[in-house]
Scaffold this motif. Structure first.
Motif, short mmCIF file in Angstrom:
data_model
loop_
_atom_site.label_atom_id
_atom_site.label_comp_id
_atom_site.label_asym_id
_atom_site.label_seq_id
_atom_site.Cartn_x
_atom_site.Cartn_y
_atom_site.Cartn_z
N SER A 104 0.84 -1.21 0.00
CA SER A 104 0.00 0.00 0.00
C SER A 104 0.87 1.25 0.00
CB SER A 104 -0.91 -0.01 1.23
OG SER A 104 -1.62 1.20 1.33
N GLN A 105 1.95 1.23 0.77
CA GLN A 105 2.84 2.39 0.85
C GLN A 105 3.56 2.64 -0.48
OE1 GLN A 105 4.94 0.87 4.23
NE2 GLN A 105 3.94 2.28 5.66
N THR A 106 4.00 1.59 -1.14
CA THR A 106 4.66 1.78 -2.44
C THR A 106 3.66 2.25 -3.49
OG1 THR A 106 4.42 -0.60 -2.90
CG2 THR A 106 6.53 0.15 -2.02
N ALA A 107 2.41 1.81 -3.38
CA ALA A 107 1.37 2.30 -4.30
C ALA A 107 1.15 3.80 -4.10
CB ALA A 107 0.06 1.54 -4.06
N LYS A 108 1.20 4.25 -2.84
CA LYS A 108 1.06 5.67 -2.55
C LYS A 108 2.28 6.45 -3.08
CE LYS A 108 -2.85 6.00 -0.26
NZ LYS A 108 -3.97 6.87 -0.75
N MET A 109 3.45 5.85 -3.00
CA MET A 109 4.65 6.48 -3.55
C MET A 109 4.48 6.70 -5.06
SD MET A 109 7.56 4.29 -1.52
CE MET A 109 8.82 4.60 -2.77
N ALA A 110 4.01 5.66 -5.74
CA ALA A 110 3.80 5.76 -7.19
C ALA A 110 2.74 6.80 -7.53
CB ALA A 110 3.40 4.39 -7.74
N GLU A 111 1.69 6.84 -6.73
CA GLU A 111 0.61 7.80 -6.95
C GLU A 111 1.12 9.24 -6.80
OE1 GLU A 111 -3.36 9.11 -4.50
OE2 GLU A 111 -2.92 6.95 -4.60
N ASN A 112 1.92 9.48 -5.76
CA ASN A 112 2.47 10.83 -5.55
C ASN A 112 3.49 11.21 -6.61
OD1 ASN A 112 1.60 12.27 -2.86
ND2 ASN A 112 1.65 10.10 -2.38
N ALA A 113 4.24 10.22 -7.09
CA ALA A 113 5.19 10.49 -8.18
C ALA A 113 4.45 10.90 -9.44
CB ALA A 113 6.04 9.25 -8.45
N SER A 114 3.32 10.25 -9.72
CA SER A 114 2.54 10.60 -10.91
C SER A 114 1.92 11.98 -10.78
CB SER A 114 1.44 9.55 -11.14
OG SER A 114 0.46 9.59 -10.11
N ARG A 115 1.68 12.41 -9.51
CA ARG A 115 1.14 13.76 -9.26
C ARG A 115 2.26 14.80 -9.13
NH1 ARG A 115 -2.49 11.73 -4.97
NH2 ARG A 115 -1.19 12.97 -3.56
N LYS A 116 3.50 14.33 -9.21
CA LYS A 116 4.69 15.19 -9.08
C LYS A 116 4.74 15.87 -7.72
CE LYS A 116 4.98 15.83 -14.06
NZ LYS A 116 5.06 16.75 -15.19
N ASP A 117 4.43 15.09 -6.70
CA ASP A 117 4.48 15.56 -5.31
C ASP A 117 5.66 14.88 -4.62
OD1 ASP A 117 4.16 16.22 -2.67
OD2 ASP A 117 2.10 15.49 -2.49
N ILE A 118 6.81 15.56 -4.61
CA ILE A 118 8.02 14.95 -4.08
C ILE A 118 7.92 14.71 -2.57
CG2 ILE A 118 9.31 17.06 -3.59
CD1 ILE A 118 10.73 13.91 -5.27
N SER A 119 7.28 15.62 -1.86
CA SER A 119 7.13 15.46 -0.41
C SER A 119 6.24 14.26 -0.09
CB SER A 119 6.54 16.73 0.22
OG SER A 119 7.43 17.81 0.06
N GLY A 120 5.22 14.06 -0.93
CA GLY A 120 4.33 12.91 -0.75
C GLY A 120 5.06 11.60 -0.95
N VAL A 121 5.91 11.55 -1.97
CA VAL A 121 6.72 10.34 -2.21
C VAL A 121 7.61 10.08 -1.01
CG1 VAL A 121 8.46 9.25 -3.66
CG2 VAL A 121 6.70 10.69 -4.71
N GLN A 122 8.27 11.13 -0.53
CA GLN A 122 9.20 10.98 0.59
C GLN A 122 8.48 10.54 1.86
OE1 GLN A 122 11.70 14.39 1.31
NE2 GLN A 122 13.21 13.13 2.34
N LYS A 123 7.29 11.05 2.08
CA LYS A 123 6.52 10.69 3.27
C LYS A 123 6.29 9.19 3.34
CE LYS A 123 1.80 11.09 5.07
NZ LYS A 123 0.47 11.72 4.85
N TYR A 124 5.84 8.59 2.25
CA TYR A 124 5.56 7.16 2.24
C TYR A 124 6.83 6.32 2.16
CZ TYR A 124 0.62 8.20 2.01
OH TYR A 124 -0.64 8.64 2.33
N LEU A 125 7.87 6.88 1.56
CA LEU A 125 9.15 6.18 1.52
C LEU A 125 9.73 6.04 2.92
CD1 LEU A 125 11.52 4.95 -0.08
CD2 LEU A 125 12.44 7.25 -0.35
N GLU A 126 9.66 7.11 3.69
CA GLU A 126 10.18 7.08 5.06
C GLU A 126 9.36 6.16 5.96
OE1 GLU A 126 10.23 11.15 6.18
OE2 GLU A 126 12.15 11.58 5.19
N ALA A 127 8.07 6.04 5.66
CA ALA A 127 7.19 5.19 6.47
C ALA A 127 7.34 3.71 6.13
CB ALA A 127 5.74 5.62 6.28
#
Length: 319
Positions: free
Chosen positions: A246-269
């Motif tokens: 689920s967390q990696t899916a959120k990372m991919a979703e934020n990457a597609s939205r070009k939200d770097i902070s969002g990607v980092q948030k789920y990567l750290e979690a």
């Protein structure tokens, strides 16, 4: 030999630049040899007017031998091919590096090179790089420049500056293959200096695309791991990876939205659970353990590489 329509086009096209892209073993070398022979036959060029370059010495020798065989065969029917056979030993068939070296040797006086220059081997190059870094760091330590000290603070430890050196070496390794290495680096530095956020960078689209690709590879490994464990009769062990999926899916979703902070948030979690099956699943797990560990370790290594490459500092500390 029967050629396909696309091969015939590559062989016979004249008067323009062409690019042939094909898989290994698809006959690219044979097409190239046939193109060379037909160019000689139709008078487009003589062998001594051609430059034929390859990536390896072995490929260059293979190319030369195939041209030799083709010329011998043609010379039985066309006497002028005998002249081409005589030209073959001196023909420009070599690797890119050998060709570049021959150009420098022939024109050293135009570029201020010594005629007896030598090519350094890998060990010599490594020593020269270390000497250069020693000189650079000694000079910067003496100056006490704030930007240099900040750079050390980010990438070094209290005991050694090897981390900072490694970053610079990696940058040098990547830019040295570019046509204008330091011009490209200066442009990237200016781009970074003028940006107020990550998305302001001219390269942000490309970076988000790479993050998306790397995240998709992590997801593939984790999904394969989950399916492997579930199919082997280890549903409880498989469930430990549901949150990570689920967390990696959120990372991919934020990457597609070009939200770097969002990607980092789920990567750290994202945390990888231990691969320890409970008693009820131990026997089933034993049968797939080797494959499961490989999939988990691959995903974990890719996750760590992603973090090191793009997320060594929070966005707010970079801009």
């Amino acid at each position: 030999m029967a050629w396909t329509k696309q091969q015939e086009q590559a062989i016979n096209e004249r008067g323009k630049s062409i690019l042939v892209s094909a898989a290994a073993g698809s006959g690219k070398t044979a097409v190239m040899v046939e193109r060379i022979i037909r160019m000689i036959l139709d008078g487009s060029a003589s062998l001594d007017e051609m430059l034929i370059v390859t990536f390896t010495n072995a490929a260059a020798q293979e190319m030369k031998e195939k041209i030799r065989k083709a010329l011998r065969k043609q010379s039985k029917e066309d006497p002028k091919m005998r002249r081409q056979l005589e030209l073959l030993p001196q023909a420009g068939i070599s690797t890119f590096h050998s060709f570049a070296l021959s150009v420098i040797r022939q024109n050293f006086y135009l570029i201020g090179m010594e005629p007896a220059f030598q090519i350094a081997d890998e060990s010599r190059i490594a020593l020269m790089i270390e000497d250069a870094f020693d000189e650079l760091f000694d000079s910067e330590y003496e100056k006490g420049d704030r930007d240099f000290l900040r750079f050390l603070d980010w990438y070094s430890t209290e005991k050694t500056d090897e981390g900072a050196r490694d970053v610079l070496k990696e940058i040098y390794r990547k830019i040295e293959a570019l046509p204008d290495p330091f011009g490209t680096l200066e442009k990237a530095v200016n781009d970074l200096s003028e940006a107020d956020s990550f998305s302001d960078l001219s390269s942000s689209d490309q970076i988000f695309e790479e993050i998306g690709k790397e995240t998709a590879e992590i997801q593939d490994d984790l999904q394969a791991l989950h399916s492997l464990l579930s199919g082997a009769g280890c549903p409880e062990l498989a469930s430990l990876y549901t949150l990570l999926l689920s967390q990696t899916a959120k990372m991919a979703e934020n990457a597609s939205r070009k939200d770097i902070s969002g990607v980092q948030k789920y990567l750290e979690a994202a945390k990888f659970p231990r691969m320890a099956a409970k008693k009820a699943e131990k026997e089933a797990y034993a049968g797939v353990k080797e494959r499961a560990v490989i999939l988990r370790d691959d995903a974990k290594e890719q996750m760590k590489a992603l973090e090191n490459e793009y997320f060594f500092k929070p966005e707010e500390e970079l801009f």
